[in-house]
Design a protein around this motif. Structure first.
Motif, mmCIF file in Angstrom:
data_model
loop_
_atom_site.group_PDB
_atom_site.id
_atom_site.type_symbol
_atom_site.label_atom_id
_atom_site.label_comp_id
_atom_site.label_asym_id
_atom_site.label_seq_id
_atom_site.Cartn_x
_atom_site.Cartn_y
_atom_site.Cartn_z
ATOM 1 N N LEU A 65 3.313 31.372 49.758
ATOM 2 C CA LEU A 65 3.647 31.982 51.047
ATOM 3 C C LEU A 65 3.166 33.435 51.151
ATOM 4 O O LEU A 65 3.569 34.145 52.066
ATOM 5 C CB LEU A 65 5.172 31.943 51.271
ATOM 6 C CG LEU A 65 5.806 30.551 51.300
ATOM 7 C CD1 LEU A 65 7.320 30.651 51.478
ATOM 8 C CD2 LEU A 65 5.200 29.710 52.416
ATOM 9 N N TYR A 66 2.343 33.888 50.200
ATOM 10 C CA TYR A 66 1.864 35.269 50.283
ATOM 11 C C TYR A 66 0.449 35.333 49.722
ATOM 12 O O TYR A 66 -0.008 34.414 49.047
ATOM 13 C CB TYR A 66 2.789 36.228 49.511
ATOM 14 C CG TYR A 66 2.924 35.919 48.042
ATOM 15 C CD1 TYR A 66 3.976 35.130 47.590
ATOM 16 C CD2 TYR A 66 1.997 36.395 47.116
ATOM 17 C CE1 TYR A 66 4.097 34.821 46.245
ATOM 18 C CE2 TYR A 66 2.120 36.097 45.765
ATOM 19 C CZ TYR A 66 3.165 35.316 45.333
ATOM 20 O OH TYR A 66 3.286 35.010 44.009
ATOM 21 N N THR A 67 -0.212 36.459 50.003
ATOM 22 C CA THR A 67 -1.534 36.683 49.430
ATOM 23 C C THR A 67 -1.428 37.773 48.366
ATOM 24 O O THR A 67 -0.458 38.540 48.336
ATOM 25 C CB THR A 67 -2.548 37.124 50.498
ATOM 26 O OG1 THR A 67 -2.149 38.398 51.028
ATOM 27 C CG2 THR A 67 -2.617 36.111 51.638
ATOM 28 N N ALA A 75 9.895 32.322 44.172
ATOM 29 C CA ALA A 75 10.582 31.760 45.345
ATOM 30 C C ALA A 75 9.635 31.616 46.533
ATOM 31 O O ALA A 75 9.804 30.723 47.360
ATOM 32 C CB ALA A 75 11.772 32.647 45.726
ATOM 33 N N LEU A 76 8.651 32.506 46.610
ATOM 34 C CA LEU A 76 7.733 32.504 47.762
ATOM 35 C C LEU A 76 6.364 31.923 47.399
ATOM 36 O O LEU A 76 5.392 32.169 48.101
ATOM 37 C CB LEU A 76 7.571 33.932 48.297
ATOM 38 C CG LEU A 76 8.829 34.618 48.841
ATOM 39 C CD1 LEU A 76 8.524 36.050 49.264
ATOM 40 C CD2 LEU A 76 9.411 33.848 50.021
ATOM 41 N N LEU A 126 12.013 41.797 40.410
ATOM 42 C CA LEU A 126 11.696 41.396 41.785
ATOM 43 C C LEU A 126 10.351 40.670 41.924
ATOM 44 O O LEU A 126 10.302 39.577 42.513
ATOM 45 C CB LEU A 126 11.734 42.646 42.664
ATOM 46 C CG LEU A 126 12.011 42.495 44.159
ATOM 47 C CD1 LEU A 126 12.314 43.844 44.766
ATOM 48 C CD2 LEU A 126 10.890 41.824 44.875
ATOM 49 N N PRO A 127 9.249 41.219 41.402
ATOM 50 C CA PRO A 127 7.971 40.506 41.587
ATOM 51 C C PRO A 127 8.000 39.090 41.024
ATOM 52 O O PRO A 127 7.520 38.149 41.672
ATOM 53 C CB PRO A 127 6.964 41.395 40.835
ATOM 54 C CG PRO A 127 7.576 42.754 40.874
ATOM 55 C CD PRO A 127 9.055 42.517 40.740
ATOM 56 N N GLU A 150 -1.388 39.669 44.505
ATOM 57 C CA GLU A 150 -0.547 39.574 43.313
ATOM 58 C C GLU A 150 0.893 39.955 43.664
ATOM 59 O O GLU A 150 1.116 40.845 44.481
ATOM 60 C CB GLU A 150 -1.055 40.548 42.245
ATOM 61 C CG GLU A 150 -2.404 40.192 41.674
ATOM 62 C CD GLU A 150 -2.386 38.810 41.042
ATOM 63 O OE1 GLU A 150 -1.511 38.568 40.178
ATOM 64 O OE2 GLU A 150 -3.215 37.969 41.414
ATOM 65 N N PRO A 151 1.878 39.295 43.006
ATOM 66 C CA PRO A 151 3.256 39.750 43.212
ATOM 67 C C PRO A 151 3.492 41.074 42.488
ATOM 68 O O PRO A 151 3.467 41.136 41.263
ATOM 69 C CB PRO A 151 4.109 38.618 42.616
ATOM 70 C CG PRO A 151 3.204 37.826 41.759
ATOM 71 C CD PRO A 151 1.788 38.099 42.181
ATOM 72 N N ALA A 177 16.274 24.655 51.924
ATOM 73 C CA ALA A 177 16.098 26.089 51.709
ATOM 74 C C ALA A 177 16.224 26.454 50.239
ATOM 75 O O ALA A 177 16.908 25.803 49.467
ATOM 76 C CB ALA A 177 17.152 26.856 52.492
ATOM 77 N N LEU A 178 15.549 27.538 49.923
ATOM 78 C CA LEU A 178 15.674 28.135 48.609
ATOM 79 C C LEU A 178 16.520 29.379 48.764
ATOM 80 O O LEU A 178 16.344 30.142 49.705
ATOM 81 C CB LEU A 178 14.273 28.550 48.177
ATOM 82 C CG LEU A 178 13.845 28.211 46.778
ATOM 83 C CD1 LEU A 178 12.437 27.692 46.837
ATOM 84 C CD2 LEU A 178 13.914 29.456 45.932
ATOM 85 N N ARG A 179 17.457 29.567 47.875
ATOM 86 C CA ARG A 179 18.321 30.742 47.976
ATOM 87 C C ARG A 179 17.914 31.788 46.960
ATOM 88 O O ARG A 179 17.487 31.451 45.858
ATOM 89 C CB ARG A 179 19.778 30.345 47.754
ATOM 90 C CG ARG A 179 20.249 29.439 48.864
ATOM 91 C CD ARG A 179 21.662 28.950 48.629
ATOM 92 N NE ARG A 179 21.953 27.921 49.603
ATOM 93 C CZ ARG A 179 23.057 27.878 50.333
ATOM 94 N NH1 ARG A 179 23.992 28.785 50.164
ATOM 95 N NH2 ARG A 179 23.241 26.919 51.202
ATOM 96 N N LEU A 180 18.073 33.037 47.342
ATOM 97 C CA LEU A 180 17.718 34.153 46.476
ATOM 98 C C LEU A 180 18.910 35.075 46.329
ATOM 99 O O LEU A 180 19.606 35.329 47.314
ATOM 100 C CB LEU A 180 16.593 34.965 47.121
ATOM 101 C CG LEU A 180 15.166 34.498 46.909
ATOM 102 C CD1 LEU A 180 14.276 35.096 47.986
ATOM 103 C CD2 LEU A 180 14.682 34.945 45.543
ATOM 104 N N LEU A 186 10.984 36.867 43.095
ATOM 105 C CA LEU A 186 10.592 36.677 44.496
ATOM 106 C C LEU A 186 9.241 35.964 44.574
ATOM 107 O O LEU A 186 9.023 35.110 45.443
ATOM 108 C CB LEU A 186 10.528 38.028 45.226
ATOM 109 C CG LEU A 186 10.293 37.972 46.739
ATOM 110 C CD1 LEU A 186 11.454 37.285 47.456
ATOM 111 C CD2 LEU A 186 10.085 39.375 47.326
ATOM 112 N N GLY A 187 8.352 36.300 43.653
ATOM 113 C CA GLY A 187 7.041 35.640 43.627
ATOM 114 C C GLY A 187 7.170 34.137 43.441
ATOM 115 O O GLY A 187 6.472 33.362 44.092
#
Lengths: 162, 260
Positions: B27-29, B23-24, B16-17, B31-32, B4-7, B20-21
């Motif tokens: 896993l997302y579509t 870390a993820l 945040l962008p 732009e952060p 796991a990755l911790r935040l 979190l961007g």
């Protein structure tokens, strides 16, 4: 051991991002964990702003509850099992949601940690209706009074002669 | 141990962008970037308390005073009961009753999900017309390049704001399913990807309601309806060959063959 001595952790998921969540309310001091579900997000496209929106939800509840709140990215059952073990927890509390993913994760957790008691709290409801559903209109007719006035419909059949 | 990755749970918005961007990653579509509305119960409560519901009678107009609380309800940041209690306290008469009726759709859809489970991701009923849907979202729709200013705006709003007015959602869904012949699940996936309130219950079941696999007839609109409820936003200057410009009767015949 009394109930107060049982070590507990809370699973916070994407439907329960508030300090008023029933599981969090039941365990205000217990360590809580939110996991960004890596296998799920690898399979289902989600745009970044909603993940940031959820992060802000976790951040807000972390700032408003007495217990510690952690965030991780990983496979949810694995992370919950590891989190419970790290805190020597005998119970994991969570509020139910009705998604298929919820059932999958709880099953995975129970398989990984049969000794961990999973306590599922029921989510808040707007109505007390529990019958079968088909169309909104029929549902609305049954709950209208309760929703509009904030009180259950007195629809129980009266017993007796009159 | 897990991989796991911790935040940290206290990242300020300006970090945040980026954090979190990273870390993820993967896993997302898109732009952060921060969401168009801030998440969290504190922000949700502020939005709830600021909303008086005044003018809710005009809720079907794009400029109407709708609550925009759905994303807070979807993630449990606000509860249905407290939103209902707020409406009972600050709203009056038919507007109050109508808002509470609309709020009850959220409870209805949650209970249908409880009843049906993963079946809500497939047709709950047969469509009420001879539908032949393709499963793929057309590129021109996803890219907001259909050539129809209204339809392109709906996609642009969806991606930019993570939110659409209910009427825009219905119009877009009807356009995609009935005019373009696309399976509702492709539209559901696009909405779920971008809406801040995207979820299984509200999302899949609303699409099924439009497609007529969870309703007695398909939902559709015409140009007059779009023009009226958008306040002429697109129609006044539109030069496109409008596929919606016909009477309801004519469109029914064109789209569904017979009157469904």
């Amino acid at each position: 051991m009394t109930a107060a001595q049982v070590r507990r952790v809370v699973w916070v998921h994407g439907d329960s991002l508030s300090v008023t969540d029933p599981a969090l309310s039941a365990c205000p001091d217990a360590p809580a964990l939110f996991v960004f579900d890596r296998p799920f997000l690898q399979a289902v496209p989600v745009a970044f702003p909603r993940l940031a929106f959820m992060y802000q939800g976790v951040r807000d509840l972390a700032a408003h509850r007495p217990g510690p709140t952690e965030l991780r990215v990983g496979a949810v059952p694995d992370e919950l099992a590891a989190f419970a073990a790290a805190h020597h927890a005998a119970e994991l509390h969570v509020t139910r949601n009705f998604t298929p993913d919820f059932a999958r994760i709880v099953d995975g957790l129970r398989a990984a940690r049969p000794d961990l008691r999973v306590v599922i709290h029921e989510p808040e409801r707007l109505t007390s209706f529990d019958g079968p559903l088909r169309r909104f209109f029929g549902f609305w007719k049954k709950v209208e009074r309760e929703v509009l006035h904030g009180e259950p419909a007195p629809d129980f059949p009266r017993r007796g002669h009159r | 141990m897990t991989d796991a990755l911790r935040l940290p749970p206290d990242l300020p918005d300006d970090q945040l962008p980026r954090v979190l961007g990273e870390a993820l990653t993967g896993l997302y579509t898109g732009e952060p970037r921060l969401p168009a509305r801030a998440g969290g119960r504190t922000a949700g409560l502020a939005a709830l308390h600021a909303w008086t519901g005044e003018g809710y009678a005009g809720r079907n107009f794009l400029g109407g005073n709708v609550s925009r609380l759905s994303m807070y309800l979807r993630h449990g940041m606000l509860g249905l009961r407290e939103v209902a209690a707020h409406a009972r306290a600050v709203m009056r008469g038919r507007e109050r009753d109508e808002f509470l009726r609309q709020l009850t759709w959220a409870e209805f859809y949650r209970l249908v999900l409880r009843q049906e489970g993963a079946r809500v991701l497939g047709n709950l009923e047969d469509p009420k017309y001879p539908a032949r849907w393709t499963g793929t979202l057309p590129d021109d729709v996803r890219g907001a390049r259909t050539g129809l200013p209204c339809a392109d705006a709906w996609v642009t709003h969806l991606i930019r704001d993570g939110w659409l007015h209910n009427h825009e959602r219905l119009w877009f869904a009807a356009y995609l399913v009935h005019w373009r012949g696309v399976d509702w699940r492709a539209g559901y996936a696009l909405f779920r990807e971008h809406l801040l309130d995207g979820d299984i219950a509200n999302n899949a079941l609303s699409w099924q309601w439009v497609a007529s696999t969870f309703s007695n007839k398909p939902y559709f609109m015409n140009q007059e309806n779009i023009d009226r409820f958008s306040g002429g936003r697109w129609c006044r200057t539109c030069r496109a060959a409008c596929p919606f410009r016909a009477s309801y009767g004519e469109l029914e015949t064109q789209l569904f063959g017979t009157q469904p």
